[in-house]
Design a protein around this motif. Sequence first.
Motif, short mmCIF file in Angstrom:
data_model
loop_
_atom_site.label_atom_id
_atom_site.label_comp_id
_atom_site.label_asym_id
_atom_site.label_seq_id
_atom_site.Cartn_x
_atom_site.Cartn_y
_atom_site.Cartn_z
N ALA A 26 0.83 -1.21 0.00
CA ALA A 26 0.00 0.00 0.00
C ALA A 26 0.86 1.26 0.00
CB ALA A 26 -0.94 0.00 1.20
N GLN A 27 1.94 1.25 0.77
CA GLN A 27 2.83 2.40 0.81
C GLN A 27 3.52 2.60 -0.53
OE1 GLN A 27 3.49 4.64 3.51
NE2 GLN A 27 1.63 3.72 4.30
N ARG A 28 4.01 1.51 -1.13
CA ARG A 28 4.67 1.61 -2.44
C ARG A 28 3.72 2.16 -3.49
NH1 ARG A 28 8.48 -3.66 -3.55
NH2 ARG A 28 9.98 -3.23 -1.90
N ALA A 29 2.47 1.71 -3.45
CA ALA A 29 1.46 2.14 -4.43
C ALA A 29 0.83 3.47 -4.06
CB ALA A 29 0.38 1.07 -4.57
N LYS A 30 1.14 3.96 -2.84
CA LYS A 30 0.53 5.17 -2.30
C LYS A 30 -1.00 5.04 -2.34
CE LYS A 30 4.56 7.89 -3.47
NZ LYS A 30 5.12 9.08 -4.10
N ASP A 31 -1.45 3.84 -1.95
CA ASP A 31 -2.87 3.45 -2.00
C ASP A 31 -3.48 3.58 -0.61
OD1 ASP A 31 -5.33 2.11 -2.06
OD2 ASP A 31 -4.61 0.62 -3.50
N ALA A 32 -4.13 4.70 -0.36
CA ALA A 32 -4.70 4.97 0.96
C ALA A 32 -5.76 3.93 1.34
CB ALA A 32 -5.30 6.37 0.98
N GLU A 33 -6.60 3.53 0.41
CA GLU A 33 -7.70 2.61 0.76
C GLU A 33 -7.17 1.23 1.12
OE1 GLU A 33 -10.56 4.08 1.43
OE2 GLU A 33 -9.54 5.88 0.67
N GLN A 34 -6.16 0.75 0.41
CA GLN A 34 -5.56 -0.55 0.74
C GLN A 34 -4.95 -0.49 2.14
OE1 GLN A 34 -2.12 -1.82 -1.58
NE2 GLN A 34 -2.77 -3.94 -1.41
N PHE A 35 -4.28 0.61 2.45
CA PHE A 35 -3.67 0.80 3.76
C PHE A 35 -4.75 0.87 4.85
CE2 PHE A 35 -1.77 3.89 6.87
CZ PHE A 35 -0.78 3.06 7.37
N LEU A 36 -5.79 1.65 4.61
CA LEU A 36 -6.83 1.84 5.62
C LEU A 36 -7.61 0.57 5.92
CD1 LEU A 36 -8.08 5.35 4.51
CD2 LEU A 36 -6.84 4.79 6.63
N ALA A 37 -7.70 -0.33 4.96
CA ALA A 37 -8.42 -1.59 5.16
C ALA A 37 -7.78 -2.46 6.24
CB ALA A 37 -8.49 -2.37 3.84
N LEU A 38 -6.57 -2.14 6.64
CA LEU A 38 -5.84 -2.92 7.65
C LEU A 38 -6.14 -2.48 9.08
CD1 LEU A 38 -2.42 -2.92 5.79
CD2 LEU A 38 -4.13 -4.76 5.83
N PHE A 39 -6.85 -1.36 9.25
CA PHE A 39 -7.04 -0.77 10.57
C PHE A 39 -8.34 -1.21 11.24
CE2 PHE A 39 -3.82 2.02 8.99
CZ PHE A 39 -3.10 2.36 10.11
N HIS A 40 -8.25 -1.47 12.53
CA HIS A 40 -9.41 -1.71 13.38
C HIS A 40 -10.17 -0.38 13.49
CE1 HIS A 40 -11.70 -2.42 17.04
NE2 HIS A 40 -11.57 -3.71 16.75
N PRO A 41 -11.51 -0.41 13.58
CA PRO A 41 -12.28 0.84 13.68
C PRO A 41 -11.88 1.72 14.87
CG PRO A 41 -13.74 -1.00 13.23
CD PRO A 41 -12.37 -1.59 13.48
N ASP A 42 -11.39 1.11 15.96
CA ASP A 42 -11.00 1.87 17.15
C ASP A 42 -9.49 2.09 17.23
OD1 ASP A 42 -13.65 1.97 18.07
OD2 ASP A 42 -13.45 0.02 19.05
N ALA A 43 -8.81 2.06 16.10
CA ALA A 43 -7.36 2.15 16.08
C ALA A 43 -6.85 3.51 16.55
CB ALA A 43 -6.84 1.87 14.67
N VAL A 44 -5.61 3.49 16.99
CA VAL A 44 -4.86 4.69 17.36
C VAL A 44 -3.55 4.62 16.58
CG1 VAL A 44 -3.70 5.94 19.23
CG2 VAL A 44 -5.85 4.72 19.68
N TRP A 45 -3.17 5.73 15.95
CA TRP A 45 -1.94 5.77 15.15
C TRP A 45 -1.17 7.02 15.54
CZ3 TRP A 45 0.25 2.60 11.53
CH2 TRP A 45 1.24 3.14 10.71
N THR A 46 0.12 6.87 15.77
CA THR A 46 1.00 8.02 15.98
C THR A 46 2.02 8.01 14.86
OG1 THR A 46 0.69 7.89 18.37
CG2 THR A 46 2.53 9.21 17.58
N THR A 47 2.10 9.09 14.12
CA THR A 47 3.01 9.18 12.98
C THR A 47 4.46 9.29 13.46
OG1 THR A 47 3.05 11.59 12.79
CG2 THR A 47 1.21 10.42 11.70
N ALA A 48 5.38 9.15 12.52
CA ALA A 48 6.80 9.25 12.84
C ALA A 48 7.17 10.63 13.38
CB ALA A 48 7.64 8.94 11.61
N HIS A 49 6.34 11.62 13.08
CA HIS A 49 6.62 12.98 13.55
C HIS A 49 5.74 13.38 14.73
CE1 HIS A 49 9.35 13.42 10.23
NE2 HIS A 49 8.41 12.96 9.43
N GLY A 50 5.08 12.38 15.35
CA GLY A 50 4.37 12.61 16.60
C GLY A 50 2.92 13.04 16.50
#
Length: 133
Positions: free
Chosen positions: A24-48
């Motif tokens: 998904a990252q290589r393809a810059k495919d947001a929907e493919q990436f988002l399909a991997l997340f639980h609805p209650d997910a928490v994400w912290t980016t590399a820049h905080g």
Amino acid sequence: MIGMNTETADIKAIEQVVATVERAQRAKDAEQFLALFHPDAVWTTAHGKVLIGFDAIAEFTRAVLPNASWDGEVTYEAVHTQFLRPDVAAVKVRQIYHSAEGDTEGAPLYVMTKQADGTWMLHACQNTEVRVD
């Protein structure tokens, strides 16, 4: 205690999620990436930047990923999986962005949960930029 065959199958399934993150990252495919997340997910980016819940993660990802500026290839590898319980795993990932200017590395930690249907989802994730001094 987790049975060896179950644990081996779960590790393979978790590694497939990490491989899908890479695709998904290589393809810059947001929907493919988002399909991997639980609805209650928490994400912290590399820049905080802290993103709480799927909607916040989706808004950020859809705005940033398609326009990401790396010019090379990115690789992801699950380097360590620690089962916290049979349906929860902490997964240490090695992330490398390869470019003409040189490689940069990230060290994400994915806490993944196994769903009732047996799939593993990203649930609480922290991406960390690795700085070389």
